[in-house]
Write a protein that holds these residues in place. Structure first.
Motif, short mmCIF file in Angstrom:
data_model
loop_
_atom_site.label_atom_id
_atom_site.label_comp_id
_atom_site.label_asym_id
_atom_site.label_seq_id
_atom_site.Cartn_x
_atom_site.Cartn_y
_atom_site.Cartn_z
N GLU A 459 -2.29 -73.81 -48.48
CA GLU A 459 -1.92 -72.46 -48.08
C GLU A 459 -3.23 -71.81 -47.25
N GLN A 460 -4.51 -71.95 -47.85
CA GLN A 460 -5.62 -71.45 -47.58
C GLN A 460 -6.35 -72.25 -46.86
N ASN A 461 -6.30 -73.45 -46.58
CA ASN A 461 -7.03 -74.61 -45.66
C ASN A 461 -6.08 -75.46 -44.92
N HIS A 462 -5.93 -74.88 -43.69
CA HIS A 462 -5.12 -75.74 -42.98
C HIS A 462 -4.98 -75.19 -41.47
N ASP A 463 -4.85 -76.10 -40.68
CA ASP A 463 -4.81 -75.54 -39.43
C ASP A 463 -3.58 -76.21 -38.52
#
Ligand code: ATP
Ligand code: MG
Ligand code: MG
Ligand code: MG
Length: 569
Positions: A459-463
């Motif tokens: 949830e915190q680390n994506h693109d």
């Protein structure tokens, strides 16, 4: 690992029914597969991440002096009868019978088992304090399993239980666990906050949760913009099917008759966005023939849940919907959960975040005498009352006296409690003290949602291309991506040699030896979130170079082949 011998299991399309980004990406990147509601298979790539999280948790628990054990998932019902939770726990507790019709449960948590163990094994104060942890599968028959492994029914938890003679010693261990949790979430590379928490149905005297900040979080966290005050203000469990809460919900079903309102109608009436974030919906029934007034709380969070509630509950609400007056709210506060009886319509509905504290009352939680301390258990001496915390609204001065309140969403990834003597009392867990007297022990318990952390990290680390793992938990450190290997012997040889070299150096590397187009390969590795792509192509080989693509920064650079190991120092 060679992709040709691996279960990559990536998907091009976004699967239907996956509402939050982490769930979508976990399916698409081939980390998990759904077996049934709330039950997931961890595929090889997902398992690598899960094990990395587990390893960090284990190392920090051991560093903080906890020792590892492993308790059964299946637990005899009589232990739960002894603690009183056989009756208290409600339908989240999955109860099963063996072939002799003897009752068991699938463990949602392990206080009973550990307390029994300690009462058998520990007899003297000299053996204390003791802090035992395990990393074990838990089962909770969640009313709404959702968001993939974020709220599964079967999930992996690290749970620890500490035993002490004195409160002071419990507080020391509690602080150690608090600090260990901070180190864990720092090592995981997550943006997290410890927050003051409600002790809820487990009971006890002090509690903190650890939240990963993310829009999809189910809890509301109130922060001061000018100190480290942070508290969980959302009564996330108002709908949780435990104890009196369940009765209240069942009673709602009984007392209300159908008077269907669409979500949009209700939202328009209540002047809230149908995709509203978090709202507490208080349902007040009018007085019954004994003059008793009933009240039931529903908590609405996010559009999906609003829809679920529509299906389960809103359909049962009757018109007309009107806002309750101050007096009615007060009357609701004063009435007893147990008084909910055969009341008649119409029901009245209010939506008000500031009424969130009412839901506790509705849940039957007894908050009397509970006190909370600041986010840093030890260093912040100031105590806050439940009311101080529950009533905060965005923009208000912080209860800590510094700064104003801002509210953000959080995902609960860890939870620590000072339990006190609840279990030790019920299960007769004590030791002989120095003076030879029998003394009941006092306990702490400390949970971390190992599998939930994997989802929270995404949830915190994506693109838009996929996952961007924090380095500490990436399933692979690098992928070797050869261009058109089938056509170039030189590319193939270089890729094979590099693979051998990296493997021997202990680097976790995925060698993409598929006969796929470069575009397909890149898309897969970006989706999986491999931090470094080592791209081998004819042109760069003329200069004995490869291209290095950094997934996090997006940077591309050329590197001499014989310097590749320097990437991993
Ligand atoms: P929640 O409020 O999300 O239901 P909880 O307060 O019931 O969680 P605890 O009893 O505090 O959970 O358990 C310790 C940790 O286990 C939680 O902080 C969370 O990270 C994790 N956890 C709890 N329930 C689930 C679940 N259904 N799926 C995945 N992880 C969970
Ligand atoms: Mg729960
Ligand atoms: Mg919780
Ligand atoms: Mg909790």
């Amino acid at each position: 690992m060679r992709t040709s011998q691996y279960l990559l299991a990536t998907l091009k399309e976004t699967p239907a029914n996956a509402e939050v980004i982490s769930h979508q990406l976990m399916l698409r990147a081939g980390l998990v597969r759904n077996l049934a509601s709330g039950l997931y298979t961890w595929l090889p790539t997902g398992l690598k991440v899960l094990r990395k999280v587990e390893k960090i948790v284990r190392e920090e628990m051991e560093r903080a002096g906890a020792i590892e054990a492993l308790m059964p998932v299946v637990q005899p019902a009589d232990l739960w009868e002894e603690s009183g939770r056989w009756d208290e726990y409600g339908p989240e507790l999955l109860r099963i019978n063996d072939r002799h019709q003897r009752p068991f449960v699938l463990g949602p948590t392990h206080e009973e088992v550990i307390t029994k163990l300690v009462s058998n094994e520990i007899s003297s104060y000299k053996q204390l304090p003791l802090n035992v942890f395990q990393v074990q599968t838990k089962f909770r028959d969640e009313i709404r399993p959702r968001f993939g492994v974020m709220r599964g029914r079967e999930f992996l938890m690290k749970d620890a239980y500490s035993f002490h003679l004195e409160q002071e010693c419990l507080e020391q261990t509690y602080q150690k666990m608090f600090d260990a949790y901070c180190r864990i979430f720092e090592r995981l590379g997550l943006d997290y906050r410890p927050v003051i928490a409600d002790t809820g149905s487990i009971g006890g005297d002090a509690s903190h949760e650890f939240h990963v900040l993310a829009e999809s979080g189910e809890d509301d966290i109130a922060f001061s913009d000018n100190s480290d005050f942070a508290a969980n203000i959302e009564k996330a469990e108002a709908l949780a099917p435990t104890g009196p809460r369940t009765e209240a919900n069942q009673e709602l079903t009984k007392v209300a008759t159908p008077g269907v309102k669409s979500i949009e109608e209700v939202a328009a009436f209540l002047k809230v966005d149908a995709k509203a974030t978090v709202k507490t919906l208080m349902v007040l029934a009018p007085e019954d023939e004994n003059g008793q007034q009933a009240v039931v709380a529903l908590v609405l969070r996010g559009d999906h849940q609003l829809n679920e509630i529509k299906a389960e509950k809103l359909d049962q609400l009757a018109a007309p919907l009107t806002f309750a007056s101050e007096e009615q709210i007060q009357a609701a506060i004063n009435c007893q959960v147990g008084s909910i009886g055969p009341v008649s319509l119409p029901l009245k509905v209010i939506v008000d975040r500031s009424a969130a504290h009412l839901s506790d009352f509705v849940c039957g939680a007894n908050e009397d005498g509970y006190h909370y301390t600041g986010a840093n258990w030890d260093r912040d001496a100031k105590d806050y009352s439940v009311e101080d915390i529950r009533n905060v609204v965005e923009g208000d001065p912080s209860p800590c006296g510094q700064g104003n309140i801002i509210i953000k969403r959080g995902i609960e990834v860890g939870h620590i409690f000072q339990l006190g003597k609840k279990y030790a009392d019920a299960m007769n867990c004590g030791v002989l003290t120095e003076s030879g007297k029998h003394q009941t022990l006092t306990m702490g318990c400390y949970g971390i949602g190992v599998s939930r952390i994997v989802a929270a990290a995404i949830e915190q680390n994506h693109d838009k291309y996929g996952i961007k793992w924090p380095a500490a938990i990436a399933p692979f450190q690098a992928a070797i991506v050869p261009m058109n290997m089938a056509k170039s012997a030189r590319v193939k040889e270089t890729a094979e040699a590099l693979y051998q070299q990296l493997q021997q150096a202990g680097i976790e590397v995925l060698f993409d030896d598929r006969k796929e187009r470069p575009g397909v390969m890149f898309a897969d590795h970006e989706l999986i979130g491999t931090p470094l792509l080592l791209v081998i192509g004819e042109r760069n080989l003329d200069n004995q170079q490869i291209e290095v693509k950094n997934r996090i920064t997006g940077e591309k650079s050329l590197l001499a082949i014989n310097e590749v190991l320097s990437l991993f120092n």
